[in-house]
Design a protein around this motif. Structure first.
Motif, mmCIF file in Angstrom:
data_model
loop_
_atom_site.group_PDB
_atom_site.id
_atom_site.type_symbol
_atom_site.label_atom_id
_atom_site.label_comp_id
_atom_site.label_asym_id
_atom_site.label_seq_id
_atom_site.Cartn_x
_atom_site.Cartn_y
_atom_site.Cartn_z
ATOM 1 N N MET A 297 0.813 -0.895 -0.687
ATOM 2 C CA MET A 297 -0.087 0.136 -0.273
ATOM 3 C C MET A 297 0.975 1.121 -0.006
ATOM 4 O O MET A 297 1.460 1.633 0.838
ATOM 5 C CB MET A 297 -1.156 -0.353 1.446
ATOM 6 C CG MET A 297 -1.306 -1.165 1.441
ATOM 7 S SD MET A 297 -2.692 -1.938 -0.004
ATOM 8 C CE MET A 297 -4.179 -0.705 0.371
ATOM 9 N N SER A 298 0.581 2.103 -0.743
ATOM 10 C CA SER A 298 0.834 3.641 -0.729
ATOM 11 C C SER A 298 0.927 4.904 -1.718
ATOM 12 O O SER A 298 -0.133 4.749 -2.159
ATOM 13 C CB SER A 298 2.510 3.362 -1.548
ATOM 14 O OG SER A 298 2.609 3.896 -2.325
ATOM 15 N N HIS A 299 0.849 5.742 -0.809
ATOM 16 C CA HIS A 299 0.431 7.280 -1.058
ATOM 17 C C HIS A 299 1.226 7.287 -2.814
ATOM 18 O O HIS A 299 0.745 8.415 -3.262
ATOM 19 C CB HIS A 299 0.902 7.960 -0.132
ATOM 20 C CG HIS A 299 -0.157 7.504 1.304
ATOM 21 N ND1 HIS A 299 -1.202 8.075 0.925
ATOM 22 C CD2 HIS A 299 0.361 7.215 2.727
ATOM 23 C CE1 HIS A 299 -1.894 7.177 2.647
ATOM 24 N NE2 HIS A 299 -1.133 7.104 2.916
ATOM 25 N N GLU A 300 2.005 7.088 -3.112
ATOM 26 C CA GLU A 300 3.052 7.546 -3.680
ATOM 27 C C GLU A 300 3.523 5.918 -4.676
ATOM 28 O O GLU A 300 4.419 5.333 -4.886
ATOM 29 C CB GLU A 300 4.633 7.429 -3.722
ATOM 30 C CG GLU A 300 4.191 9.166 -3.085
ATOM 31 C CD GLU A 300 5.110 9.738 -2.116
ATOM 32 O OE1 GLU A 300 6.307 10.402 -3.448
ATOM 33 O OE2 GLU A 300 5.572 10.331 -1.436
ATOM 34 N N PRO A 301 2.848 5.325 -5.484
ATOM 35 C CA PRO A 301 2.189 4.228 -5.890
ATOM 36 C C PRO A 301 3.462 4.308 -7.408
ATOM 37 O O PRO A 301 4.193 3.187 -7.549
ATOM 38 C CB PRO A 301 1.059 3.475 -6.606
ATOM 39 C CG PRO A 301 0.047 5.241 -6.486
ATOM 40 C CD PRO A 301 0.782 5.752 -5.616
ATOM 41 N N ALA A 302 3.762 5.443 -7.878
ATOM 42 C CA ALA A 302 4.404 5.516 -9.013
ATOM 43 C C ALA A 302 5.996 5.363 -8.429
ATOM 44 O O ALA A 302 6.785 4.535 -8.644
ATOM 45 C CB ALA A 302 4.374 6.614 -10.321
ATOM 46 N N ARG A 303 6.344 6.295 -7.157
ATOM 47 C CA ARG A 303 7.635 5.948 -7.002
ATOM 48 C C ARG A 303 7.640 4.609 -5.820
ATOM 49 O O ARG A 303 8.874 4.484 -5.920
ATOM 50 C CB ARG A 303 7.708 7.182 -5.335
ATOM 51 C CG ARG A 303 9.210 7.246 -4.869
ATOM 52 C CD ARG A 303 8.597 7.983 -4.060
ATOM 53 N NE ARG A 303 10.364 8.012 -3.008
ATOM 54 C CZ ARG A 303 10.183 8.371 -1.972
ATOM 55 N NH1 ARG A 303 9.644 9.100 -1.359
ATOM 56 N NH2 ARG A 303 11.532 8.377 -1.279
ATOM 57 N N THR A 304 7.042 3.938 -4.891
ATOM 58 C CA THR A 304 6.799 2.304 -4.886
ATOM 59 C C THR A 304 7.149 1.686 -5.777
ATOM 60 O O THR A 304 8.525 1.000 -6.078
ATOM 61 C CB THR A 304 5.609 2.307 -4.350
ATOM 62 O OG1 THR A 304 5.426 2.996 -3.145
ATOM 63 C CG2 THR A 304 5.852 0.789 -3.200
#
Length: 91
Positions: A4-11
């Motif tokens: 789970m991520s608030h910044e999926p592109a960065r993850t």
């Protein structure tokens, strides 16, 4: 593996840098990591076979392109109202 991520592109970028030989799926708030050549559908089929559970007894819920095989292989596939058209068609 579901991250789970608030910044999926960065993850996704960070995971690509350290993970080889896997399939990565980016969503609006997550990154999903699947082993090469695996998916939810085939993994569920293998698990059910090892437990002696028929796929006709499986209920699957999904909303994305990464759920299509899972939804279509289950005895009953349910797509979320906000799901992509491919998931809705597979359910």
């Amino acid at each position: 593996i579901l991250l789970m991520s608030h910044e999926p592109a960065r993850t996704l970028k960070d995971v690509k840098a350290v993970m080889g030989g896997c399939t990565l799926v980016e969503g609006d708030f997550f990154v999903e990591i699947l082993g090469e050549g695996t998916c939810k559908g085939s993994t569920t089929e293998k698990l059910c076979a090892s437990l002696g559970v028929p796929m006709s007894s499986v209920l699957a819920f999904g909303d994305g392109d990464n759920d299509v095989e899972f939804l279509s292989s289950a005895g009953l596939g349910v797509a979320m109202r906000n799901g992509v058209d491919r998931a809705k068609g597979a359910a």
